[in-house]
Every structure is written in C-alpha cells, then in structure tokens.
Motif scaffolding. Structure first.
Motif, short mmCIF file in Angstrom:
data_model
loop_
_atom_site.label_atom_id
_atom_site.label_comp_id
_atom_site.label_asym_id
_atom_site.label_seq_id
_atom_site.Cartn_x
_atom_site.Cartn_y
_atom_site.Cartn_z
N VAL A 103 3.73 83.74 37.17
CA VAL A 103 2.85 82.66 36.72
C VAL A 103 1.46 82.83 37.32
O VAL A 103 0.45 82.51 36.68
CB VAL A 103 3.44 81.29 37.11
CG1 VAL A 103 2.45 80.16 36.86
CG2 VAL A 103 4.73 81.04 36.34
N LEU A 158 5.60 82.95 32.46
CA LEU A 158 4.20 83.37 32.32
C LEU A 158 3.69 83.07 30.92
O LEU A 158 2.56 82.57 30.75
CB LEU A 158 4.09 84.87 32.62
CG LEU A 158 2.75 85.55 32.28
CD1 LEU A 158 1.62 84.93 33.07
CD2 LEU A 158 2.85 87.05 32.55
N GLU A 161 2.92 79.38 30.69
CA GLU A 161 1.69 79.01 31.39
C GLU A 161 0.46 79.39 30.58
O GLU A 161 -0.50 78.63 30.48
CB GLU A 161 1.66 79.67 32.76
CG GLU A 161 0.42 79.36 33.59
CD GLU A 161 0.35 77.94 34.06
OE1 GLU A 161 -0.72 77.51 34.52
OE2 GLU A 161 1.38 77.22 33.98
#
Length: 312
Positions: A103, A158, A161
């Motif tokens: 992230v 990821l 995000e």
C-alpha cells in the motif's frame, strides 16, 4: 506553495493521519465479524454525512448518468470494501507489514497512472517524491513473513488504494467532497452487508461490546466522516498525484499510535522511515524550494487532467 495548495496539503495530511490511526483501531476488532463491522462503520458515517451533503444534493445526484453511478459503485467496492477485505485476507498468511509495504507503493503507481491517462509524462519531481515515500513506508514497517497468497492479496490492497484516488477524480467535481463521501459511504454499507451475508450467513452482524463499539465509532465518525471529506477536499485542491503522496503518512501514524494500545513499538527504524516519508512528501508536493521552482504543474494542466479523466 500558494494558500490553496497549502490548505490542500494540510487536509490530505490530516486525512491520512486519521486513516493511519484506524489501523490501530482495527487491532481492537479482531473478534468482530469483518463485513458486519464495515457495514456499521459506513452506515453510521452515511447517517452522519447526510446533513452535511450540502444544498441541492438531490439535484446533483440526478445529473449523474449510469456511467458515473457505476464508477461510484466501483469506487466503493474497490477502494473501500475491497481494499479492507484484501488487507484482511493478506494478513491471514502474511504479517501486517507486507500489505502495508505494498500500500505504501500507491504514490508511485498514482504518479505514473494519472499522467498516462492524461496523455502526458509523469512529473519527475512527483515521481521522485513518491519513491522516497514508498522507501520510507518500507523502512517504517519492515518486511515480514508471507507466502504467495499474502503477496497476491497485498497487490489487491494496492489496487484498492490506487482506485480510491483515481476512480474519484471524474466524480469529485460534480459532487464535491461532502456529497461524494456521503454517496460512497452509503454504497459501501450496502456492499458490506451483501458481502457479509454471502460469506458469514446469519452471523455476519452482532452487537459489539464496549471496546468494539468505541473502535467502530472512532472509525465511523472520525476516520470516515472527517477523514474522507478532508481527503477529497485536499485532492480537489492539489490533484490525485500529489494528494496520494500523503498516504505515506498512514504507516507513520499507525506506528506512532500502536504503542498507545500496546500493539507495537516506535524505534529507530520508524523514526528514519518517518523522516524519509516527510522528505518525499515535501519534494513531491512542492513544499521544498527546489520542486516549487521546477516541478509545479500549471493550474491549466491540472484542470486539463481532470477533464480528461472525467471522460473515462
């Protein structure tokens, strides 16, 4: 930085610090049904945000076409519910630092993806700052035990995000930060309820105890209501590329608050990583003298980028 970008930077920073604190609150919800907790969080946030949505909210929602409603549903599913589910799944076979490191790479991805969607090259200064932020996030959290599944779900986190920032750009202008936060919280509450019923059946929701209720209230009222509105207000002022740089403050805030509830410690590595994150934010956001002279994108270019993303 002028007054507008300074306010935008401060709002984005505050939002990410609050989100970092939510990771500590998550540690108090280990025994609570996950999807049910997300439902309570987003449903309560939605109820708190409705009075703040602003005048003409219904009229603005009516102007949205099917494509933008689909984007809002995707934003809630990928950037909110999906992101949290991915982190939870990753932590089943990996130490929490692993999804945290992935992230922490979100600023690098956004610094590349947003300009490419706009048909232009990534800005070097923003990219350099994003790399420093990612390195700082890795230093703060370290690297832990994992397997292939842990890495795969960390990659999904990821993606969530990145999606939380990029998918919001085309709908931020017509809705504004407060109404956008209200709508996506309402959608996320419905999606969480569906996910909970499908995964956990009738046990997807139960009455929280005092500690769990306090953690959920913090996540709903502070992290979601205040954090989301501040995040989108910041992104509205400085753009998705620079706003996402501040996500590097999430692991820093988590590392600083973890000792308060006895779930972690803050040592030399966390201090060095925090310094790297702050340096990357200063470089990439234009807060330092060098990028202010050479790396600032013209306001017209930023508006052109937003128009291009709105067409997607």
């Amino acid at each position: 930085m002028n007054a507008t970008t300074t306010r935008g930077a401060l709002l984005a920073a505050l939002a990410c610090v609050l989100v970092g604190g939510s990771f500590t609150a998550n540690s108090l919800l280990g025994d609570y049904p996950y999807a049910g907790g997300q439902f309570l969080r987003y449903a309560l946030a939605f109820l708190l945000l409705v009075p703040l949505a602003g005048p003409g909210a219904t009229a603005r929602l009516r102007t949205l076409g099917a494509g933008r409603w689909l984007r809002l549903a995707l934003l809630a599913a990928v950037g909110m519910v999906g992101f949290n589910l991915a982190v939870l799944a990753a932590e089943r076979t990996a130490e929490p630092a692993v999804p945290g490191v992935f992230v922490g790479c979100a600023p690098v991805v956004v610094a590349v993806v947003v300009p490419l969607l706009d048909g232009r090259r990534p800005q070097r200064v923003v990219l350099y700052g994003a790399l420093l932020v990612a390195l700082g996030a890795l230093t703060v959290q370290g690297w832990g035990r994992t397997d292939a599944a842990g890495i795969a779900f960390s990659v999904c986190a990821l993606v969530g995000e990145v999606g939380f920032a990029v998918l919001a750009v085309p709908v931020l202008r017509p809705l504004g930060p407060r109404l956008l936060s209200t709508v996506v919280c309402g959608i996320a509450a419905v999606e969480s309820a569906l996910a909970g019923f499908l995964v956990d059946g009738p046990d997807w929701l139960r009455w929280p105890d005092a500690v769990e209720a306090g953690a959920l209230l913090w996540q709903a009222a502070v992290v979601t209501v205040v954090g989301f509105v501040c995040w989108y207000m910041g992104m509205q002022r400085i753009g998705a590329e620079r706003a996402t740089l501040f996500s590097g403050l999430i692991p820093v805030a988590a590392a600083c608050t973890a000792p308060l509830v006895g779930t972690g410690s803050y040592g030399a590595a966390q201090a060095v990583g925090s310094a790297l994150v702050c340096a990357g934010v200063a470089v990439g956001s234009g807060a330092s003298p060098w990028p202010t002279r050479r790396g600032r994108a013209p306001a017209g270019r930023q508006r052109a980028c937003e128009r291009s993303l709105e067409k997607l």
